[in-house]
Design a protein around this motif. Structure first.
Motif, mmCIF file in Angstrom:
data_model
loop_
_atom_site.group_PDB
_atom_site.id
_atom_site.type_symbol
_atom_site.label_atom_id
_atom_site.label_comp_id
_atom_site.label_asym_id
_atom_site.label_seq_id
_atom_site.Cartn_x
_atom_site.Cartn_y
_atom_site.Cartn_z
ATOM 1 N N GLN A 1 8.782 -11.491 6.059
ATOM 2 C CA GLN A 1 8.719 -12.647 5.145
ATOM 3 C C GLN A 1 8.600 -12.238 3.682
ATOM 4 O O GLN A 1 8.150 -13.016 2.847
ATOM 5 C CB GLN A 1 7.550 -13.554 5.536
ATOM 6 N N ASP B 1 -12.129 2.260 1.446
ATOM 7 C CA ASP B 1 -11.446 2.593 0.192
ATOM 8 C C ASP B 1 -10.381 3.668 0.406
ATOM 9 O O ASP B 1 -9.325 3.639 -0.228
ATOM 10 C CB ASP B 1 -12.450 3.081 -0.855
ATOM 11 N N LEU C 1 -3.204 -1.148 8.432
ATOM 12 C CA LEU C 1 -3.633 -2.513 8.148
ATOM 13 C C LEU C 1 -4.639 -2.984 9.194
ATOM 14 O O LEU C 1 -5.284 -4.013 9.031
ATOM 15 C CB LEU C 1 -2.424 -3.459 8.153
ATOM 16 N N ASP C 2 -4.733 -2.227 10.263
ATOM 17 C CA ASP C 2 -5.574 -2.630 11.383
ATOM 18 C C ASP C 2 -6.048 -1.341 12.062
ATOM 19 O O ASP C 2 -5.482 -0.274 11.814
ATOM 20 C CB ASP C 2 -4.736 -3.484 12.347
ATOM 21 N N ARG D 1 -2.786 3.303 2.073
ATOM 22 C CA ARG D 1 -1.765 2.248 2.008
ATOM 23 C C ARG D 1 -1.076 2.254 0.652
ATOM 24 O O ARG D 1 0.089 1.928 0.520
ATOM 25 C CB ARG D 1 -2.414 0.864 2.229
ATOM 26 N N ASN D 2 -1.838 2.645 -0.344
ATOM 27 C CA ASN D 2 -1.306 2.621 -1.701
ATOM 28 C C ASN D 2 -0.321 3.754 -1.971
ATOM 29 O O ASN D 2 0.727 3.548 -2.576
ATOM 30 C CB ASN D 2 -2.484 2.688 -2.687
ATOM 31 N N TYR E 1 -6.842 -7.562 22.110
ATOM 32 C CA TYR E 1 -7.322 -8.772 21.431
ATOM 33 C C TYR E 1 -8.088 -9.603 22.424
ATOM 34 O O TYR E 1 -7.711 -9.695 23.589
ATOM 35 C CB TYR E 1 -6.151 -9.605 20.898
ATOM 36 N N SER F 1 4.974 -5.105 16.484
ATOM 37 C CA SER F 1 4.280 -5.374 15.217
ATOM 38 C C SER F 1 2.877 -4.804 15.229
ATOM 39 O O SER F 1 2.392 -4.262 14.233
ATOM 40 C CB SER F 1 4.209 -6.878 14.964
ATOM 41 N N THR F 2 2.243 -4.924 16.383
ATOM 42 C CA THR F 2 0.890 -4.386 16.494
ATOM 43 C C THR F 2 0.886 -2.898 16.171
ATOM 44 O O THR F 2 0.047 -2.413 15.399
ATOM 45 C CB THR F 2 0.351 -4.624 17.924
ATOM 46 N N ALA G 1 -7.425 2.064 1.835
ATOM 47 C CA ALA G 1 -6.699 1.361 0.775
ATOM 48 C C ALA G 1 -5.819 2.351 0.009
ATOM 49 O O ALA G 1 -4.655 2.066 -0.288
ATOM 50 C CB ALA G 1 -7.673 0.658 -0.166
ATOM 51 N N ASP G 2 -6.374 3.527 -0.275
ATOM 52 C CA ASP G 2 -5.597 4.539 -0.997
ATOM 53 C C ASP G 2 -4.420 5.045 -0.167
ATOM 54 O O ASP G 2 -3.339 5.307 -0.696
ATOM 55 C CB ASP G 2 -6.500 5.721 -1.389
ATOM 56 N N ALA H 1 -2.659 -4.753 1.392
ATOM 57 C CA ALA H 1 -1.630 -3.934 2.034
ATOM 58 C C ALA H 1 -1.002 -2.940 1.060
ATOM 59 O O ALA H 1 -0.550 -1.878 1.467
ATOM 60 C CB ALA H 1 -0.550 -4.821 2.641
ATOM 61 N N VAL H 2 -0.965 -3.272 -0.223
ATOM 62 C CA VAL H 2 -0.380 -2.335 -1.171
ATOM 63 C C VAL H 2 -1.447 -1.475 -1.849
ATOM 64 O O VAL H 2 -1.156 -0.761 -2.801
ATOM 65 C CB VAL H 2 0.488 -3.024 -2.251
ATOM 66 N N GLY H 3 -2.685 -1.544 -1.353
ATOM 67 C CA GLY H 3 -3.687 -0.588 -1.838
ATOM 68 C C GLY H 3 -4.870 -1.191 -2.565
ATOM 69 O O GLY H 3 -5.701 -0.461 -3.094
ATOM 70 N N PRO I 1 1.538 -2.294 -6.719
ATOM 71 C CA PRO I 1 0.841 -1.149 -6.105
ATOM 72 C C PRO I 1 0.315 -0.163 -7.152
ATOM 73 O O PRO I 1 -0.764 0.398 -6.984
ATOM 74 C CB PRO I 1 1.932 -0.491 -5.251
ATOM 75 N N PHE J 1 7.877 -6.398 4.743
ATOM 76 C CA PHE J 1 7.600 -7.444 5.728
ATOM 77 C C PHE J 1 8.823 -8.321 5.967
ATOM 78 O O PHE J 1 9.684 -8.441 5.104
ATOM 79 C CB PHE J 1 6.453 -8.331 5.231
ATOM 80 N N ASN K 1 1.472 -2.288 12.421
ATOM 81 C CA ASN K 1 0.288 -2.578 11.609
ATOM 82 C C ASN K 1 -0.741 -1.462 11.696
ATOM 83 O O ASN K 1 -1.442 -1.173 10.725
ATOM 84 C CB ASN K 1 -0.330 -3.912 12.026
ATOM 85 N N ASN L 1 6.799 -11.490 1.487
ATOM 86 C CA ASN L 1 5.464 -11.513 0.891
ATOM 87 C C ASN L 1 5.456 -11.188 -0.603
ATOM 88 O O ASN L 1 4.683 -10.360 -1.072
ATOM 89 C CB ASN L 1 4.524 -10.539 1.615
#
Ligand SMILES: Nc1ncnc2c1ncn2[C@@H]1O[C@H](COP(=O)(O)OP(=O)(O)OP(=O)(O)O)[C@@H](O)[C@H]1O
Ligand SMILES: [Mg+2]
Lengths: 410, 247
Positions: B105, B89, B68-69, B95-96, B25, B59-60, B92-93, A323-325, B121, B103, B63, B107
């Motif tokens: 919780q 990738d 994330l989804d 999100r980064n 889902y 939440s869906t 991912a970048d 989630a953080v990359g 990060p 969150f 995300n 995390n």
């Protein structure tokens, strides 16, 4: 994420489950330790045998005046027909490729110098003996043809005898007595060390064959020109097997052994005999090596198991990293590094254990042991590879997680 | 009043663009429609609260916005890029660098000091910044944890843990801060502190989307979107008394 970061994360993870980590590596520990022990003991033995082969002289055959059983002398030694000067001459002249030949008539006798007294193996030999045995004199001169012709009372001594009779002195030129016969020491043999059986090979004295026959060896022996056993050295180009057969044929004729009767002598290729023993040893090493490979595999499965547990336990963490990359390969690398680290940890413990036990064996059994750096490096590589192979599946499973599913896992 | 209302209208370029987003889902034989055709534009610099009953798809949606989804159908563009068409990738970048996620919780990683949590990060950023630790410490100062840098999560209160998580979300200067019930595990005073922090960040230009059940929390936002059964049922811009008071 660099490898260094991954190492740090892996270290934290391993530390937080220290006991589990160490127990997990047990298979690897045992695998690596047994590899080290086996190779150390095996190498030690092989090295010793090889050293002996070289000490015996390569391309060397030994002829005994009786039929030899596999390991020891036959019981008929006393009554056997001796080998003679005639045999030596015949072998030298008729066999192609003989570069040196010498008899050895051996007897244990006390050697006296002044009030010092030392019982050693006294051998009558021909002039070629030191050449055939690859055993040159270190100081002084060799025995020569003149010594043999004239049955000269001259002697070469091994370093142990020198140490016992001439502590801190130069023995060359000095006089000793054997059975009351005075001998002048003309040469000091180079050091040969211990044999595999633990016999001190330097505890010897060499005198001319003729002198030994006339003055030292018991008079009860029947034949006047006996030479004991015969050492033959062949030149490098000669096929040792062919020469051996030729010699056997020649001796059969001379000793009138019929085609169907058993030979009354034996020609032994010592190097080959030793090598056969080495082969048995190395076959054994291979078998035991396979055993340790199996324990490495079992250990690897243990690692895989614990890594799968770790991936499951840390699914949320994996999700967060994504989630953080974090990319797939970052996650993959992290778990691979962790698996490899576990295995290397096991490897290190295994090496310590293995080296320790190898030394203990060396100490308790006085068996030569050779712990080699190559084997340690090899064992560590094997442990690392085990980590990569068995860490791959769990790591791929971690990297293949969907970020949101990972984050949501309980 | 009117003037202020105008001032709250979005002025920036759309940074989140959703068109007929569906998330389905499959559980056994049954299909669950978590999102049932959501169309939504959020402009850069907005402060949005998403509300709605439990199970309504908040939440869906978050995300999906957080990359994330992936949506089952429809399209979703974040900062001008269609996340349905991006490689793993690149996601991912995204999100980064572009998104910071907070969150409910927290995390946080166990056995890891606060400044290392915030550095995380940056460790995944390409190319890697050289002053990761300095940046992390600055962010912790920004969220008021200057004297908690080396504390482990278990040595911090819930509110402090959430601040660490916020510092972590902010460390890479994201354009969008997403928070799914960030105050759900906190008491009301701590919640107010967190929302005040968000408000300040929003003033600095970060787009913020917060999911919450609590109307008092939602009042901090300039725009309130309500979900029901996977659809948007209301979307209103509002003045924010809390924000006024805070400024
Ligand atoms: N991984 C999943 N598998 C199956 N169904 C899911 C999954 N995630 C969400 N759902 C379903 O999608 C619907 C929307 O869920 P979502 O988590 O978005 O609700 P929410 O609005 O965030 O609720 P809450 O306020 O309780 O957090 C729910 O009916 C839920 O059961
Ligand atoms: Mg929710």
């Amino acid at each position: 994420m660099t490898i260094l970061d991954s190492l740090r994360v892996a270290l934290t993870a391993l530390r937080s489950n220290l006991l589990r980590s160490i127990l997990t590596t047990l298979g690897i520990v045992i695998g690596v330790a047994s590899v080290i022990i086996l190779v150390a003991v095996g190498n030690g033995a092989t090295g010793e045998v090889n050293r002996q082969i070289t000490a015996l002289g390569t391309n060397m055959l030994v002829i005994f005046p009786d039929a030899m059983r596999v390991m020891g002398r036959s019981s008929a030694t006393g009554s056997a027909l001796p080998l003679s000067e005639g045999d030596v001459t015949a072998l030298r002249e008729k066999i192609f490729g003989v570069s040196g030949i010498s008899g050895q008539l051996e007897e244990s006798a006390p050697v006296v110098r002044g009030n010092l007294n030392w019982t050693t193996s006294v051998s009558g030999v021909h002039g070629d003996y030191t050449f055939v045995r690859d055993w040159p004199v270190r100081e002084g001169r060799e025995l020569n043809a003149q010594d043999l012709r004239a049955a000269g009372r001259v002697a070469l001594i091994g370093s142990t005898v020198a140490k016992q009779l001439f502590p801190g002195e130069n023995p060359i030129g000095a006089e000793v007595r054997i059975k009351n016969v005075p001998f002048q020491i003309v040469g000091l043999l180079s050091v040969k060390g211990q044999s595999a059986m633990g016999r001190d090979q330097d505890d010897v004295m060499l005198i001319p064959m003729t002198t030994a026959r006339n003055r030292i060896v018991g008079k009860s022996d029947v034949q006047v020109d006996q030479v004991g056993r015969i050492y033959v050295k062949l030149d490098d180009q000669t096929n040792i097997k062919v020469a051996q057969e030729e010699m056997e044929q020649l001796l059969r004729q001379r000793r009138k052994n019929g085609p169907n009767s058993e030979d009354s002598f034996s020609v032994r290729n010592m190097a080959e005999f030793m090598r056969a023993r080495t082969e048995v040893l190395s076959t054994m090493s291979y078998l035991l090596g396979a055993t340790s490979a199996i324990s490495l595999i079992v250990g690897g499965i243990g690692i895989m198991n614990i890594m799968l547990v770790s991936v499951t336990e840390r699914t949320r963490e994996i999700g967060l990293r994504m989630a953080v990359g974090g990319r797939k390969r970052d996650i993959m690398l992290q778990f691979l590094v962790e698996a490899v680290m576990l295995c290397l940890l096991g490897g290190l413990i295994g090496i310590a254990l293995g080296v320790g036990i190898a030394w203990l064996i060396a100490y308790l059994a006085s068996w030569p042991v050779a712990v080699s750096l190559n084997v340690i490096a090899g064992a560590m590589t094997a442990a690392g590879l085990t980590g990569i192979i068995f860490g791959f599946f769990p790591a791929r499973r971690a990297a293949g997680l969907n970020p949101i599913d990972a984050l949501r896992s309980e | 009043m009117t003037a202020r209302f105008e001032a709250d209208l979005p002025s920036g370029q759309p940074i989140i663009v959703a068109r007929d987003v569906v998330k389905r889902y499959r559980i056994g034989e049954q299909d669950v429609l978590a999102l049932d055709g959501v169309t939504l534009d959020i402009a850069a610099g907005e402060f949005v609260a998403i509300m709605g009953a439990s199970g309504s798809g908040k939440s869906t949606m978050m995300n999906l916005i957080g990359a994330l989804d992936a949506p089952s159908s429809g399209s979703l563009a974040i900062d001008g890029r269609d996340i349905g068409a991006m490689a793993a990738d690149d996601l991912a970048d995204l999100r980064n660098r572009t998104i910071g996620f907070v969150f409910q919780q927290f995390n946080l990683l166990p056995r890891t000091p606060a400044y290392r949590q915030v550095m995380l990060p940056l460790q995944y950023t390409h190319p890697r910044p050289t002053d990761m630790e300095t940046q992390a410490r600055q962010r912790l100062e920004q969220v008021g944890l200057a004297n908690r840098m080396d504390h482990l999560p278990r040595q911090l209160s819930g509110g402090q843990q959430q601040r660490v998580a916020i510092a972590r979300a902010l460390v890479n200067n994201p354009k969008i801060l997403l928070a799914d019930e960030p105050t759900g595990a906190l008491d009301s005073r701590t919640s107010d502190d967190i929302m005040r922090l968000f408000s300040a960040l929003n003033s600095d230009g970060i787009t913020i989307v917060v999911v919450t059940h609590e109307p008092e929390i939602a009042e901090w936002a300039k725009r309130r979107i309500t979900f029901r059964d996977g659809r948007i049922v209301s979307d209103v811009r509002q003045a924010s008394p809390q924000r006024e008071a805070a400024q």
